[in-house]
Write an enzyme that holds these catalytic residues in place. Structure first.
Site, mmCIF file in Angstrom:
data_model
loop_
_atom_site.group_PDB
_atom_site.id
_atom_site.type_symbol
_atom_site.label_atom_id
_atom_site.label_comp_id
_atom_site.label_asym_id
_atom_site.label_seq_id
_atom_site.Cartn_x
_atom_site.Cartn_y
_atom_site.Cartn_z
ATOM 1 N N ASP A 1 37.584 30.484 41.081
ATOM 2 C CA ASP A 1 36.431 30.223 40.208
ATOM 3 C C ASP A 1 36.698 29.096 39.208
ATOM 4 O OD1 ASP A 1 34.969 32.148 41.479
ATOM 5 O OD2 ASP A 1 34.661 33.414 39.709
ATOM 6 N N TYR B 1 26.233 49.133 49.264
ATOM 7 C CA TYR B 1 27.145 49.384 50.389
ATOM 8 C C TYR B 1 28.178 50.440 50.002
ATOM 9 C CZ TYR B 1 29.922 45.675 48.018
ATOM 10 O OH TYR B 1 30.595 44.893 47.104
ATOM 11 N N ARG C 1 37.223 46.405 44.317
ATOM 12 C CA ARG C 1 37.976 45.274 43.783
ATOM 13 C C ARG C 1 39.384 45.680 43.368
ATOM 14 N NH1 ARG C 1 35.517 40.769 41.419
ATOM 15 N NH2 ARG C 1 33.458 40.633 42.291
HETATM 16 P P1 FAD Z 1 38.676 35.605 38.117
HETATM 17 O O1 FAD Z 1 38.397 36.813 38.928
HETATM 18 O O2 FAD Z 1 37.727 35.261 37.034
HETATM 19 O O3 FAD Z 1 40.126 35.788 37.496
HETATM 20 C C1 FAD Z 1 40.604 34.961 36.465
HETATM 21 C C2 FAD Z 1 41.760 35.664 35.782
HETATM 22 O O4 FAD Z 1 42.284 34.791 34.799
HETATM 23 C C3 FAD Z 1 41.322 36.938 35.064
HETATM 24 O O5 FAD Z 1 42.267 37.939 35.318
HETATM 25 C C4 FAD Z 1 41.315 36.534 33.586
HETATM 26 O O6 FAD Z 1 41.608 37.606 32.716
HETATM 27 C C5 FAD Z 1 42.412 35.474 33.561
HETATM 28 N N1 FAD Z 1 42.234 34.476 32.514
HETATM 29 C C6 FAD Z 1 41.095 33.875 32.122
HETATM 30 N N2 FAD Z 1 41.341 32.984 31.148
HETATM 31 C C7 FAD Z 1 42.680 33.017 30.933
HETATM 32 C C8 FAD Z 1 43.534 32.314 30.043
HETATM 33 N N3 FAD Z 1 43.069 31.415 29.165
HETATM 34 N N4 FAD Z 1 44.860 32.578 30.091
HETATM 35 C C9 FAD Z 1 45.363 33.495 30.977
HETATM 36 N N5 FAD Z 1 44.590 34.201 31.822
HETATM 37 C C10 FAD Z 1 43.252 33.955 31.808
HETATM 38 N N6 FAD Z 1 33.199 37.394 45.904
HETATM 39 C C11 FAD Z 1 33.393 37.781 47.195
HETATM 40 O O7 FAD Z 1 34.177 37.152 47.926
HETATM 41 N N7 FAD Z 1 32.724 38.869 47.708
HETATM 42 C C12 FAD Z 1 31.845 39.594 46.954
HETATM 43 O O8 FAD Z 1 31.261 40.571 47.431
HETATM 44 C C13 FAD Z 1 31.618 39.201 45.601
HETATM 45 N N8 FAD Z 1 30.747 39.887 44.839
HETATM 46 C C14 FAD Z 1 30.544 39.507 43.547
HETATM 47 C C15 FAD Z 1 29.628 40.215 42.765
HETATM 48 C C16 FAD Z 1 29.406 39.844 41.454
HETATM 49 C C17 FAD Z 1 28.376 40.589 40.644
HETATM 50 C C18 FAD Z 1 30.130 38.754 40.895
HETATM 51 C C19 FAD Z 1 29.920 38.339 39.470
HETATM 52 C C20 FAD Z 1 31.039 38.038 41.665
HETATM 53 C C21 FAD Z 1 31.254 38.399 42.988
HETATM 54 N N9 FAD Z 1 32.162 37.717 43.801
HETATM 55 C C22 FAD Z 1 32.345 38.072 45.103
HETATM 56 C C23 FAD Z 1 32.907 36.558 43.272
HETATM 57 C C24 FAD Z 1 34.333 36.930 42.892
HETATM 58 O O9 FAD Z 1 34.331 38.036 42.012
HETATM 59 C C25 FAD Z 1 35.029 35.758 42.198
HETATM 60 O O10 FAD Z 1 34.764 34.569 42.890
HETATM 61 C C26 FAD Z 1 36.528 36.001 42.155
HETATM 62 O O11 FAD Z 1 36.806 37.118 41.359
HETATM 63 C C27 FAD Z 1 37.241 34.767 41.605
HETATM 64 O O12 FAD Z 1 38.592 35.067 41.435
HETATM 65 P P2 FAD Z 1 39.476 34.172 40.469
HETATM 66 O O13 FAD Z 1 40.829 34.794 40.486
HETATM 67 O O14 FAD Z 1 39.328 32.743 40.811
HETATM 68 O O15 FAD Z 1 38.815 34.316 39.018
#
Ligand code: FAD
Length: 411
Positions: free
Chosen positions: A299, A222, A110
């Protein structure tokens, strides 16, 4: 006393989705400011599987080469029976796969993906980044939004993208729907040197992405970092959660859940990182996640269970589609955001519901498990019909042509 900062596009959350959105918009020449709650931009957790639909987006963002530099390209995606140790089915991810989808399936750390996105954002004259900025409130304005941070800073922007993850503050203000849904499952995850896995866990050569499925549990294994590390994710249903107890998913429950597994899985569980655990949440699909000049991404918009490894892939797709939509609407934010959400919601909703279903398929026990395995054993390992809709996105003729950066624009 507050500081007022003006920004054209503001992204709340500097994770994979937020940085990809900033980069995608910058590639079209838009100025973007990113607010991240954490002290530094970084990723916790370990490995990440990235399917060809994600590679296509990373290629568009111009970072595919950097992201794959230390990646591992598995030969197959394999489903094993965690109790008997027998193979159930597999999907070849070699030549035929690459020809069909234009990219290999790869697994990476990651941190490597986030670093590549971060470096590209830093290198862009259109992106500015701030950490230690926790968004605590959002107010919609007729032509933008006002965003307040915990430290008292206030931002006014022409467009706000909530990429702040599962418990999104932007979503709370925009949609105000119920809390995320707890699945009652919990994950332990981490990486272990491959040499240790071979010496201490009896792991043979690992060239595949392997899922070991059992009743109420699974283990994913993996290689990452060119095969030097073994990434593991152990997931199980918590009896304590089902009983309504406040503390659940403990190490004792992990041991009990995996007590009857085959030696290969037991070896992996003995080596898994127990320092932290992740309860698994998602939400049901949401139809509209845009209101005028405010939208959601990743997310924040469509949190899903990780069982088909698509959460980050979908966030990357969101980022590219959103930026393309802004570009196609000549920088008119409201119609661009609305078209983006209308295009994305059916697909991400399908991925969310498929992830839940795939969890049921993995975790079924007894007669159900025997029937599942008997049916899946019949499928050919180069039968791509079930993965086309996910991995072939956006498909031939869909948007995806390299965009030319334009002069800097503001919404
Ligand atoms: P997030 O990664 O949650 O990032 C949100 C960001 O916003 C973070 O940096 C956080 O600190 C910040 N934030 C939160 N609230 C605030 C706030 N109020 N103000 C300012 N900043 C804030 N996906 C895949 O495609 N392949 C995989 O193999 C995979 N494996 C996974 C395994 C596990 C165990 C898990 C739990 C998830 C997995 N995922 C995988 C899913 C993937 O990790 C998430 O869907 C992805 O990280 C979503 O990215 P995002 O940027 O939308 O949200």
């Amino acid at each position: 006393m507050t500081d007022l900062v003006k920004a054209p596009f503001l992204v709340a959350g500097g994770g994979i989705g937020g940085l990809a959105a900033a980069l995608a918009l910058s590639r079209h020449g838009y100025r973007v400011h990113v607010l991240e709650r954490a002290e530094a931009f970084g990723e916790i957790g370990a490995g990440l599987q990235l399917a060809p639909n994600a590679s296509r987006m990373l290629e568009r963002l111009g970072v595919l080469e950097q992201v794959t530099a230390d990646a591992f390209f598995p030969r197959r995606l394999v489903l094993m029976d965690a109790l008997s140790g027998e193979q159930i089915t597999a999907l070849e991810t070699g030549e035929a796969f690459a020809q069909r989808y234009g990219h290999r399936y790869f697994v990476t750390h990651r941190a490597d993906l986030l670093q590549a996105l971060f470096d590209a954002c830093k290198a862009s004259e259109h992106v500015t980044l701030e950490s230690s900025k926790e968004v605590v409130d959002v107010e919609k304005l007729p032509r933008g939004a006002r965003v307040s941070c915990a430290d008292g800073t206030v931002y006014e922007c022409g467009a706000l993208i909530g990429a702040d993850g599962l418990r999104s503050v932007v979503r709370e203000r925009l949609v105000g729907d119920a809390e995320p849904v707890c699945s009652g499952y919990v994950a332990y995850r981490g990486t272990v040197p491959m040499a240790d896995m071979q010496a201490k866990a009896g792991l043979d050569r690992l060239d595949d992405m392997v899922i070991w499925a059992g009743p109420g549990l699974h283990l994913v294994q993996y290689p990452v970092r060119r095969g030097e590390l073994c990434n593991q994710v152990a997931v199980f249903r918590s009896p304590a959660h089902a009983a309504g107890l406040p503390v659940w998913g403990t190490e004792e429950e992990l041991e009990a859940a995996f007590a009857d597994v085959c030696p290969e899985v037991a070896g992996g569980i003995a080596m898994i990182d127990r320092s932290r655990r992740w309860p698994m949440f998602d939400r049901p699909p949401l139809e509209g996640w845009t209101d005028n000049h405010v939208t959601l991404l990743g997310d924040a918009a469509h949190p899903m269970l990780q069982y088909i490894a698509q959460g980050a892939c979908q966030a990357l797709e969101d980022a590219v589609v959103l930026a393309d939509s802004v570009h196609a609407h000549g920088g008119e934010v409201a119609p661009a955001f609305s078209a983006y959400a209308a295009q994305r919601a059916p697909r991400t909703g399908r991925v969310q519901t498929t992830a839940r279903l795939f969890g049921d398929v993995l975790h079924i026990g007894g007669v159900g498990a025997s029937m599942r395995s008997a049916l899946l054993r019949q499928r050919a390992h180069d039968d791509f019909r079930d993965t086309d809709w996910i991995y072939a996105y956006p498909g031939p003729g869909a948007p995806g042509e390299e965009a030319q950066p334009a002069a800097c624009r503001t919404p």
